[in-house]
Design a protein around this motif. Structure first.
Motif, short mmCIF file in Angstrom:
data_model
loop_
_atom_site.label_atom_id
_atom_site.label_comp_id
_atom_site.label_asym_id
_atom_site.label_seq_id
_atom_site.Cartn_x
_atom_site.Cartn_y
_atom_site.Cartn_z
N ASN A 127 78.24 99.87 64.58
CA ASN A 127 77.02 99.73 65.26
C ASN A 127 76.52 101.02 65.73
O ASN A 127 77.17 101.78 66.32
N LYS A 128 75.34 101.51 65.67
CA LYS A 128 74.82 102.77 66.18
C LYS A 128 74.51 102.66 67.53
O LYS A 128 74.68 103.86 68.32
N GLN A 129 74.10 101.67 68.32
CA GLN A 129 73.76 101.39 69.39
C GLN A 129 74.47 100.45 70.03
O GLN A 129 74.33 99.26 69.57
N THR A 130 75.07 100.60 71.11
CA THR A 130 76.03 99.24 71.75
C THR A 130 75.09 98.68 72.89
O THR A 130 75.26 97.26 72.90
N LEU A 131 74.06 99.42 73.37
CA LEU A 131 73.46 98.44 74.57
C LEU A 131 72.17 98.84 74.94
O LEU A 131 71.79 99.88 74.58
#
Length: 182
Positions: free
Chosen positions: A52-56
């Motif tokens: 996943n490239k972006q977590t939040l």
């Protein structure tokens, strides 16, 4: 995100840092209010190691995040949102059909990028496929909340209209791929 420190008794989780307080949002290995709210699952990790490239993403009091979840048949990844008055709400689950999947026997294969707005609606880009196939394609979806059918925003094959860069001629094209800018 707090991680276990070597030789220390710390907790892995998500915390809200505001006005000098560190209020917990989610803890690893937790099944209660700070757990994933999916029966028989606990949070594993809160990082992007799954690809996943972006977590939040956050906006106002809302937070959207991906996390690894561990359950009876192993580990997977899921998408959640959080609000202080609502707690943690699961929105999507990799390879799941039904309430945490997508319409028409389609499933999330990965979550790549997300954005949460001030209403708590999550726009997510992910690799999507059919439940029993390894074939995927990038798609963008709107998740309004638990129990609400996800709505496609942009899919390969969609027709889009736009104005030319050098004139005001209205043009159209068919989307061939959907990628999230990261």
């Amino acid at each position: 995100i707090a991680r276990n420190a070597s030789g220390a008794s710390s907790l892995r989780g998500l915390f809200r840092h505001q006005a000098g307080s560190n209020t917990p949002i989610a803890y690893g290995n937790e099944t209660g209010a700070l757990g994933p709210q999916i029966p028989n699952f606990v949070f594993g990790t809160f990082d992007a190691s799954s690809g996943n490239k972006q977590t939040l993403s956050s906006r106002g009091d809302w937070l959207a995040f991906y996390a690894q979840v561990d359950g009876p048949s192993g580990s997977s990844y899921a998408l959640f949102r959080y609000h202080p008055s609502l707690g943690i709400q699961p929105l999507g689950f990799v390879n799941a059909t039904g309430a945490l999947g997508l319409p028409n026997n389609r499933v999330w294969k990965t979550f790549n990028a997300l954005f949460i707005n001030a209403l708590g609606h999550v726009i997510v880009h992910g690799a999507v496929g059919v439940a029993d196939s390894s074939s995927t394609r990038g798609e963008m979806w709107l998740l309004r909340g638990p129990g609400v059918t996800p709505q496609p925003i942009l899919l390969p094959g969609d027709s889009v209209r736009y104005y030319g860069a050098n004139d005001l001629t209205l043009r159209s094209a068919t989307v061939t791929t959907v990628n999230a800018p990261l």
